[in-house]
Structures are given as C-alpha cells and as structure tokens.
Scaffold this motif. Structure first.
Motif, PDB file in Angstrom:
ATOM      1  N   MET A  70       0.822  -1.205   0.000  1.00  0.00           N
ATOM      2  CA  MET A  70       0.000   0.000   0.000  1.00  0.00           C
ATOM      3  C   MET A  70       0.861   1.262   0.000  1.00  0.00           C
ATOM      4  SD  MET A  70      -3.209  -0.559  -0.311  1.00  0.00           S
ATOM      5  CE  MET A  70      -4.057   0.877   0.352  1.00  0.00           C
ATOM      6  N   MET A  71       1.962   1.242   0.722  1.00  0.00           N
ATOM      7  CA  MET A  71       2.860   2.395   0.708  1.00  0.00           C
ATOM      8  C   MET A  71       3.484   2.577  -0.673  1.00  0.00           C
ATOM      9  SD  MET A  71       2.952   4.122   3.525  1.00  0.00           S
ATOM     10  CE  MET A  71       4.542   4.951   3.532  1.00  0.00           C
ATOM     11  N   ALA A  72       3.919   1.474  -1.284  1.00  0.00           N
ATOM     12  CA  ALA A  72       4.492   1.563  -2.635  1.00  0.00           C
ATOM     13  C   ALA A  72       3.443   2.061  -3.618  1.00  0.00           C
ATOM     14  CB  ALA A  72       5.023   0.198  -3.065  1.00  0.00           C
ATOM     15  N   GLY A  73       2.226   1.524  -3.527  1.00  0.00           N
ATOM     16  CA  GLY A  73       1.158   1.985  -4.405  1.00  0.00           C
ATOM     17  C   GLY A  73       0.810   3.440  -4.166  1.00  0.00           C
ATOM     18  N   GLY A  74       0.876   3.879  -2.915  1.00  0.00           N
ATOM     19  CA  GLY A  74       0.602   5.273  -2.606  1.00  0.00           C
ATOM     20  C   GLY A  74       1.602   6.219  -3.241  1.00  0.00           C
ATOM     21  N   VAL A  75       2.878   5.839  -3.218  1.00  0.00           N
ATOM     22  CA  VAL A  75       3.917   6.655  -3.859  1.00  0.00           C
ATOM     23  C   VAL A  75       3.660   6.754  -5.357  1.00  0.00           C
ATOM     24  CG1 VAL A  75       6.386   6.737  -4.444  1.00  0.00           C
ATOM     25  CG2 VAL A  75       5.668   6.209  -2.101  1.00  0.00           C
ATOM     26  N   SER A  76       3.403   5.616  -5.980  1.00  0.00           N
ATOM     27  CA  SER A  76       3.133   5.603  -7.427  1.00  0.00           C
ATOM     28  C   SER A  76       1.905   6.434  -7.762  1.00  0.00           C
ATOM     29  CB  SER A  76       2.944   4.159  -7.895  1.00  0.00           C
ATOM     30  OG  SER A  76       2.638   4.099  -9.264  1.00  0.00           O
ATOM     31  N   GLY A  77       0.842   6.263  -6.971  1.00  0.00           N
ATOM     32  CA  GLY A  77      -0.384   7.011  -7.230  1.00  0.00           C
ATOM     33  C   GLY A  77      -0.184   8.511  -7.122  1.00  0.00           C
ATOM     34  N   LEU A  78       0.541   8.951  -6.104  1.00  0.00           N
ATOM     35  CA  LEU A  78       0.799  10.388  -5.940  1.00  0.00           C
ATOM     36  C   LEU A  78       1.593  10.949  -7.115  1.00  0.00           C
ATOM     37  CD1 LEU A  78       1.660  10.680  -2.138  1.00  0.00           C
ATOM     38  CD2 LEU A  78      -0.282  11.744  -3.311  1.00  0.00           C
TER      39      LEU A  78
ATOM     40  N   ASP B 249      11.358   3.190  -3.680  1.00  0.00           N
ATOM     41  CA  ASP B 249      11.860   2.597  -4.923  1.00  0.00           C
ATOM     42  C   ASP B 249      10.781   1.742  -5.592  1.00  0.00           C
ATOM     43  OD1 ASP B 249      14.295   3.796  -4.602  1.00  0.00           O
ATOM     44  OD2 ASP B 249      15.327   2.012  -3.859  1.00  0.00           O
ATOM     45  N   ALA B 250      10.010   1.009  -4.770  1.00  0.00           N
ATOM     46  CA  ALA B 250       8.949   0.174  -5.339  1.00  0.00           C
ATOM     47  C   ALA B 250       7.880   1.035  -6.003  1.00  0.00           C
ATOM     48  CB  ALA B 250       8.330  -0.693  -4.245  1.00  0.00           C
ATOM     49  N   GLY B 251       7.598   2.207  -5.423  1.00  0.00           N
ATOM     50  CA  GLY B 251       6.620   3.111  -6.026  1.00  0.00           C
ATOM     51  C   GLY B 251       7.061   3.596  -7.392  1.00  0.00           C
ATOM     52  N   VAL B 252       8.331   3.933  -7.526  1.00  0.00           N
ATOM     53  CA  VAL B 252       8.861   4.361  -8.825  1.00  0.00           C
ATOM     54  C   VAL B 252       8.831   3.198  -9.808  1.00  0.00           C
ATOM     55  CG1 VAL B 252      10.911   5.223 -10.034  1.00  0.00           C
ATOM     56  CG2 VAL B 252      10.279   6.178  -7.804  1.00  0.00           C
ATOM     57  N   ASP B 253       9.163   2.013  -9.321  1.00  0.00           N
ATOM     58  CA  ASP B 253       9.160   0.826 -10.175  1.00  0.00           C
ATOM     59  C   ASP B 253       7.771   0.541 -10.750  1.00  0.00           C
ATOM     60  OD1 ASP B 253      10.322  -1.565 -11.275  1.00  0.00           O
ATOM     61  OD2 ASP B 253       9.399  -2.713  -9.670  1.00  0.00           O
ATOM     62  N   LEU B 254       6.727   0.922 -10.008  1.00  0.00           N
ATOM     63  CA  LEU B 254       5.357   0.678 -10.462  1.00  0.00           C
ATOM     64  C   LEU B 254       4.911   1.625 -11.569  1.00  0.00           C
ATOM     65  CD1 LEU B 254       3.628   0.135  -7.013  1.00  0.00           C
ATOM     66  CD2 LEU B 254       3.741  -1.557  -8.857  1.00  0.00           C
ATOM     67  N   LEU B 255       5.565   2.776 -11.690  1.00  0.00           N
ATOM     68  CA  LEU B 255       5.121   3.768 -12.669  1.00  0.00           C
ATOM     69  C   LEU B 255       5.215   3.233 -14.102  1.00  0.00           C
ATOM     70  CD1 LEU B 255       6.860   7.030 -11.369  1.00  0.00           C
ATOM     71  CD2 LEU B 255       4.391   6.574 -11.397  1.00  0.00           C
ATOM     72  N   PRO B 256       4.259   3.581 -14.937  1.00  0.00           N
ATOM     73  CA  PRO B 256       4.426   3.284 -16.365  1.00  0.00           C
ATOM     74  C   PRO B 256       5.660   4.002 -16.901  1.00  0.00           C
ATOM     75  CG  PRO B 256       2.197   4.075 -15.871  1.00  0.00           C
ATOM     76  CD  PRO B 256       3.009   4.309 -14.644  1.00  0.00           C
TER      77      PRO B 256
END
Length: 278
Positions: free
Chosen positions: A51-59, A233-240
């Motif tokens: 959820m934290m990784a997804g939150g970073v990506s979403g923001l 880092d996981a949030g950035v990795d999730l970005l398209p």
C-alpha cells in the motif's frame, strides 16, 4: 527477544499511520462496511508495504495533472506536512475499506465538504475545482491501479484477472460516492481512462518540487528506514514508463535482479511483526 522486536516494529508502524496527538487508533475491521470481508480490497488494503508503494506511485501519477497539482499546491500543507497528509490518506482508505457504513459515509462526507471549498486558477488562468468529477476520476483511477499493481507485483503475482477486475469494481463504489465520473468498473476500463487523460498531463517546476518531496521525505524512525527506502523505490518501479520519463526519473533499483525480491521479503517482515507471537 523476537517478541520484543516484533512489538517494537509493529508499534513504529502503528504510530506512523495513527496520529498520537489525536489519540488515533488502528481502524477495527467490521463486516458491515461498504465493501465487505469477502472483497478483494480487504486483502489488498491490508498489506502495509504494497500500500505504501502503491501510494507513492499514485501520488506521482496524480501530480502530473496540472489541475490536480494546483489544488494540492494552493490549498494544502503538503509541502510542510507530508507525513500528516499521507497519514490522513491512509486513514481514509482504512475507514472506507474496513470501517462500518456509518464511519465510511462520514469520512466520505468530510472529504467532499473539503473538496467543495478548493477552487482556484492555474498560472495560465485556467480555472479548477477539486470537486470536478473528471479530476476526481483521475485521482481515483491512479490510486486504484497503483494499489492493485503493487499488490499484484509484490504480494500476489498470481492474482487472477477476474479478481483484478473485481478490485476495480469494488473501488468504483468509493469513487462514485466521492463524486468521480467516469468511474472504471474493470482493469481494462481503468487503463483506457488513463490513456484518454494523458493528453491533459504535464510537468513544470511545481510538479518537480512536489515529486522531490514525495521521493525524498523526512527520514522515519531508524527501525523503519529500510522500509521507507524500499517502498519509495517500489513506487517508482510501479510507474508506467511514460510517467517515469515525464518525471525524468531513472529506472529504479528494483529493476535490478533482487530488488523486487528484497521488497517482497520486507513485506514479509512487516506481516511477521503484526502476526500474533507464538
């Protein structure tokens, strides 16, 4: 020793998401909520690391929309209180997922009331309003695909497409109640909506400043710092790829062999910390 470590780590994480100054406590799971205990969202939203990784990506995705960015820039204390902003968002998600219907309804009503007062103009004079259904749709769809993507990648790689579509349909209930329109009902519809809205996106100095704050936050307590770095880092990795290019971000460390495995291992440690000691 193990039980002491478990309690310490769990206590640090609970404090991160619940403001002790407001005497906040973790949200108790109730079966009479908006989504129900058999929902996919109950699984997805219960994992702290994803959820934290997804939150970073979403923001990072949300800030690419100039009118969404302007609402945050002009009307919030985001730049001074990033932790507080993230805590309030996490609490809203917890209440609408696990709280009773009255709790969830009250939380949604509060957010809608706040949105009703957020209005302004972009630097070029374009007006914006936080309760614009299209802007709410952008915020909703980027959060939805980011949380789902993080769970799928880091926790349950074999999550079926049926359950992925179920999750998007479940989250549509929250999106509609917040006033978003259009609201996707499947993962395919979610990706189509993002593609349709891409021509409206852009980057300027304010986008770069907010992204810098998201990716370089104040350090957490020492016990949580590995958790903090890996989830960023996981949030950035999730970005398209297109979004990462817009933010001028290099490929994250997680794309290297072992990076995602390290994050998945960390997620396991956090789940262990919340498990009942033997």
């Amino acid at each position: 020793m193990m039980n002491s470590l478990r309690r310490r780590l769990a206590g640090e994480i609970v404090a991160l998401f619940n403001d002790p100054a407001r005497d906040e406590r973790p949200i108790m799971r109730r079966p009479d909520g908006l989504l129900g205990s058999d929902s996919v969202a109950w699984r997805v939203h219960g994992d702290v690391v994803s959820m934290m990784a997804g939150g970073v990506s979403g923001l990072l995705l949300q800030m690419l929309h100039p009118r969404v960015l302007a609402g945050v820039w002009d009307h919030s204390d985001f730049r001074k209180d990033l932790t507080g902003r993230l805590r309030r968002t996490a609490r809203f998600i917890a209440v609408t997922t696990y709280g009773g219907r009255e709790e969830a309804g009250a939380a949604i009503a509060r957010v809608r009331a706040i949105h009703g007062h957020v209005r302004g103009t972009l630097p070029d004079g374009t007006p914006y309003a936080a309760d614009d259904p299209e802007l709410l749709a952008w915020v909703h769809v980027t959060e939805t695909v980011s949380f789902l993507g993080a769970w799928h990648r880091l926790v349950e790689p074999r999550l079926s497409r049926v359950d992925q579509d179920r999750y998007v349909a479940e989250m549509a209930e929250i999106g509609r109640r917040l006033g978003a329109d259009p609201v996707p009902e499947s993962l395919g519809e979610a990706h189509a909506l993002i593609a349709a809205m891409r021509p409206q996106l852009g980057v300027d100095a304010r986008t770069r400043e907010v992204a810098g704050l998201i990716l370089n936050p104040p350090p957490l307590a020492p016990a949580l710092r590995p958790f903090q770095r890996l989830t960023l880092d996981a949030g950035v990795d999730l970005l398209p790829d297109w979004a990462r290019r817009m933010h001028a971000l290099p490929p994250p460390a997680l794309t290297r062999p072992g990076g995602r495995a390290a994050t998945m291992a960390l997620a396991g440690v956090v789940r262990w910390a919340f498990a009942r000691p033997a």
